[in-house]
Design an enzyme around this catalytic site. Structure first.
Site, PDB file in Angstrom:
ATOM      1  N   ASP A 138      -3.019  -3.650   4.504  1.00  0.00           N
ATOM      2  CA  ASP A 138      -3.429  -4.757   5.364  1.00  0.00           C
ATOM      3  C   ASP A 138      -3.913  -4.323   6.747  1.00  0.00           C
ATOM      4  O   ASP A 138      -4.605  -5.076   7.422  1.00  0.00           O
ATOM      5  CB  ASP A 138      -2.248  -5.730   5.556  1.00  0.00           C
ATOM      6  CG  ASP A 138      -1.969  -6.548   4.308  1.00  0.00           C
ATOM      7  OD1 ASP A 138      -2.740  -6.447   3.335  1.00  0.00           O
ATOM      8  OD2 ASP A 138      -0.980  -7.300   4.322  1.00  0.00           O
ATOM      9  N   CYS A 175       3.495 -12.080  -0.802  1.00  0.00           N
ATOM     10  CA  CYS A 175       2.774 -13.320  -1.154  1.00  0.00           C
ATOM     11  C   CYS A 175       3.700 -14.352  -1.780  1.00  0.00           C
ATOM     12  O   CYS A 175       3.356 -15.526  -1.885  1.00  0.00           O
ATOM     13  CB  CYS A 175       1.645 -13.025  -2.132  1.00  0.00           C
ATOM     14  SG  CYS A 175       0.518 -11.742  -1.579  1.00  0.00           S
ATOM     15  N   VAL A 227       8.593   4.888  12.553  1.00  0.00           N
ATOM     16  CA  VAL A 227       7.772   5.992  13.046  1.00  0.00           C
ATOM     17  C   VAL A 227       7.152   5.555  14.364  1.00  0.00           C
ATOM     18  O   VAL A 227       6.452   4.543  14.428  1.00  0.00           O
ATOM     19  CB  VAL A 227       6.694   6.379  12.019  1.00  0.00           C
ATOM     20  CG1 VAL A 227       5.793   7.480  12.567  1.00  0.00           C
ATOM     21  CG2 VAL A 227       7.366   6.829  10.707  1.00  0.00           C
ATOM     22  N   ALA A 269       0.826  -1.203   0.000  1.00  0.00           N
ATOM     23  CA  ALA A 269       0.000   0.000   0.000  1.00  0.00           C
ATOM     24  C   ALA A 269       0.861   1.254   0.000  1.00  0.00           C
ATOM     25  O   ALA A 269       0.592   2.210  -0.732  1.00  0.00           O
ATOM     26  CB  ALA A 269      -0.924  -0.003   1.226  1.00  0.00           C
ATOM     27  N   GLU A 303      10.289   3.443   6.197  1.00  0.00           N
ATOM     28  CA  GLU A 303      10.122   1.991   6.317  1.00  0.00           C
ATOM     29  C   GLU A 303      11.038   1.496   7.429  1.00  0.00           C
ATOM     30  O   GLU A 303      12.244   1.734   7.390  1.00  0.00           O
ATOM     31  CB  GLU A 303      10.443   1.322   4.975  1.00  0.00           C
ATOM     32  CG  GLU A 303      10.639  -0.174   5.015  1.00  0.00           C
ATOM     33  CD  GLU A 303       9.450  -0.942   5.595  1.00  0.00           C
ATOM     34  OE1 GLU A 303       8.301  -0.630   5.219  1.00  0.00           O
ATOM     35  OE2 GLU A 303       9.689  -1.842   6.431  1.00  0.00           O
TER      36      GLU A 303
END
Lengths: 455, 455
Positions: B280, B42, B79, B11, B32
């Site tokens: 997710d 996946c 973060v 996303a 990240e």
């Protein structure tokens, strides 16, 4: 109630079965001029290629089994005339004797015949068409000792047979009158990929070539004389198209449409009372264009047969039309289409726009990811989906069914762009090629046509 | 305009790319906490199984490439806090140093974490979950010399890993707390077929088993103590589910839905001004039930990210919701579903009816025709399609996309029964299994419910 069916293959047998189910009291009689009923004609090339064990395997239901279901099947009985007023038909038996049979409802499921150009009518051995099981058996017999096949025609059958005969070890020359193979199936850009697959598999394709005559040696074909010179070969397969069998219908006053096939209502009724028509000899409606079309296809024939069967037996069913789906493979290339090509849309005067996307059929990082190419076509402005062409590994092109489903309900391209398609790496990219194409086309369909809007 | 994105996988990176395209002037920064961005999570089980060459292959875009596209990516930056009033976040760098960063728009794309039950927290070597590339690398290292794997959990990941580890030559025991594998994916009849595939491939499946403790020898897992006794193993993979990462959101006052995931509008806005959420960690709407759901899936995450990216950058996009499509394989069995199972429909109080059809995935007479089983579910009376489950050879189950397409537009079962699907013997039966099932269900949905209408 006596229901008489002329022709015992796809439409005829579907109608017989369905009529009997609709009205078990009805007498259902099927007259088939050949030796077989209820066989999968679409499987014929695969028997020759070896992917189907035998011609017998193509037979779904035997006459014995049909009789067990209460359907009277008469093989080697040719219907030669219809008296619509008296509601009788004339039947010629194998012995040559003719007699008359009454009907309350009559179904014409007479199918199509392969076109045999004059030049093919030499009587020499080794010249074939492929429409039914005896044709297939004759080809099989001809292949013994044959080394070099000539296929005339680059449509579905020609392309399927090219693979079959190469797999049988023959060298193959494919002659096509038009500028390309798959000329009536795909847009030119996609025709070229089919050509490449044939090249890769050493099929000698020659386009823009007219066959003028067959050369014969010792009573057997030895080649063809063409506009491009002599081509040698010891077996010749003519796959230049089919023609609906409408002579019987015409003799009964049944109307023929502009397409050359039998005109029917959506209940499969002809213009003559109590006479129905279904299958390859019959027109259908293309739901995308809302025009009458003649597209002989196995599923369509079966569908029409069912509708006719229900209606003849006193029920009520409607044939919803087709969207022009087709799928085939040649060697390792799967080819699928549904709806209209860009070329077909242009010819109909539609303001159509296409996008092309090349991707892999599953996640690029997953083993054996193979290329897949998708063309999607929509109407500019409205965004209505018009069609798609898909080329890829045979296992990946059944994606076309998503397109067929959307075309059936006259959906917009946006209806595809937002669908929650199933994703896992062995099955597709995270954005399936269809979604990528849909997103791109959704945008493109909103742009004005540059060709017409630019000065 | 400064757009800050927390999380750089599906996303997050979709949002970054789309935001930059929407507004090239915007400053887009991605934080990240891990070592990788933009990888296909996946695909992780397939690296272990050997169908994907390496973990690196899963990475679609590197930080360098993103920087080239004008997106600032900061790896190993976690973060830890959000001040929604001041529009700042607190970032902890790899060094441990923390600093503050301003934002105009903030996206929470924090994903999910694998659930780690208390009993798994022993600190022993050889105990793993599989959510990200470092997890995969750790499993890979653990497999060296390992002989006997224990997988806890019979969902997607557990079933994919069962295949992967068998292919690596390990013996595999799969422990499932519930009464069956694939318990939350399929109806019981279809769960059994998954079980059979595992049996055939010598996966030792034990259902109804609770894991109570891990046994450790020389600092490494040696087995698990369960309600059904001791199970020995030298590598243990815990695949009992995932949990949305919502702590950061909660600390900022962002609302959590009943599903446990972050609640958003269809523009991916949270209840806190200028804070968006996607992926997710975020709820979506199921178009079939019109309920909020939490179904973390790769395509859904990418889609939500794009919508958030467009909106944060000043555009206008809406997430249309999902229909609950999923697909996976274990060994030679492909499994796909979309919409609701009969069990799920019952639980929602819908008056649902299902039919089952078994057929072959292409013409039965064509080489390598494989069995395929389809369950279709519709609403009684209205005939609205509710869902489907398909099991067959992996190459045949992507047919589910036809169902997903129909569910997306809330179609009736009749809309499937009449579609002109593409037919040729190598691709399907003349009546594709979907058409057969649709015809059967169309009838069944018109019958009253015997269970409730009988006295």
């Amino acid at each position: 109630m006596r229901i008489v069916i002329v022709g015992g293959v796809a439409a005829g047998m579907s109608a017989a079965t369905r009529a009997k189910r609709q009205n078990p009291q009805a007498e259902v009689v099927v007259f088939e001029r050949g030796d077989y009923i209820s066989y999968g004609a679409c499987g014929l090339p695969y028997v020759i290629g070896g992917d189907v064990e035998s011609f017998e395997k193509l037979v779904a239901r035997t006459p014995e089994r049909m009789r067990g279901e209460g359907v009277d099947v008469r093989l080697r009985h040719e219907v030669t005339g219809v008296d619509a007023k008296a509601q009788t038909i004339t039947v010629r038996e194998a012995s040559g004797a003719a007699h008359s049979e009454p009907y309350d409802r009559l179904l014409l499921a007479t199918g199509v015949s392969a076109v045999r150009p004059d030049w093919a009518e030499t009587g020499a051995a080794g010249i074939h068409v492929l429409r039914d099981i005896p044709d297939g058996e004759a080809i099989e017999a001809s292949l013994k000792g044959a080394k070099r096949a000539i296929i005339v025609g680059g449509g579905y059958i020609g392309l399927e047979l090219a693979e079959a005969l190469r797999r049988r070890g023959l060298s193959v020359v494919l002659l096509e009158r038009g500028p390309s193979v798959a000329g009536r199936i795909l847009d030119p850009e996609y025709q070229r990929r089919v050509q490449q697959e044939l090249d890769k598999n050493e099929v000698d394709v020659r386009c823009g070539v007219n066959v003028e005559a067959v050369t014969v040696m010792d009573g057997r074909v030895s080649g063809v004389q063409t506009s491009g010179g002599l081509v040698r070969g010891d077996v010749l397969i003519v796959a230049v198209g089919v023609r609906p069998n409408v002579a019987l219908a015409q003799s009964a006053g049944v109307g023929i449409g502009k397409t050359g096939a039998i005109r029917v209502s959506n209940r499969q009724e002809t213009n003559v009372q109590h006479i129905y028509s279904a299958g390859d000899n019959t027109e259908s409606v293309n739901r995308v264009t809302r025009r009458k079309v003649h597209v002989p296809m196995g599923l369509t024939a079966n569908r029409m047969g069912r509708v006719a069967g229900v209606n003849m037996a006193g029920g009520e069913a409607h044939f919803p039309g087709i969207v022009g789906s087709a799928i085939f493979k040649t060697f390792d290339l799967g080819v699928a289409r549904s709806g209209l090509t860009q070329h077909e849309a242009d010819a109909l005067g539609l303001d159509a726009v296409s996008v092309d996307v090349e991707s892999t059929d599953h996640a690029g990082y997953y083993v054996d990811a193979a290329p897949i190419a998708v063309r999607l076509t929509a109407e500019r402005g409205t965004g209505r989906l018009l069609g798609s062409q898909i080329l890829g590994h045979p296992s990946s092109v059944k994606r076309i069914d998503v397109i067929a489903t959307l075309l059936h309900s006259r959906s917009k391209i946006r209806d595809l762009a937002e669908v929650d398609l199933a994703y896992a790496p062995p099955f597709s990219s995270v954005w399936d090629v269809l979604l990528v194409a849909a997103g791109k086309l959704h945008k493109a369909a909103q742009q004005p046509n540059k060709e017409t809007s630019m000065p």
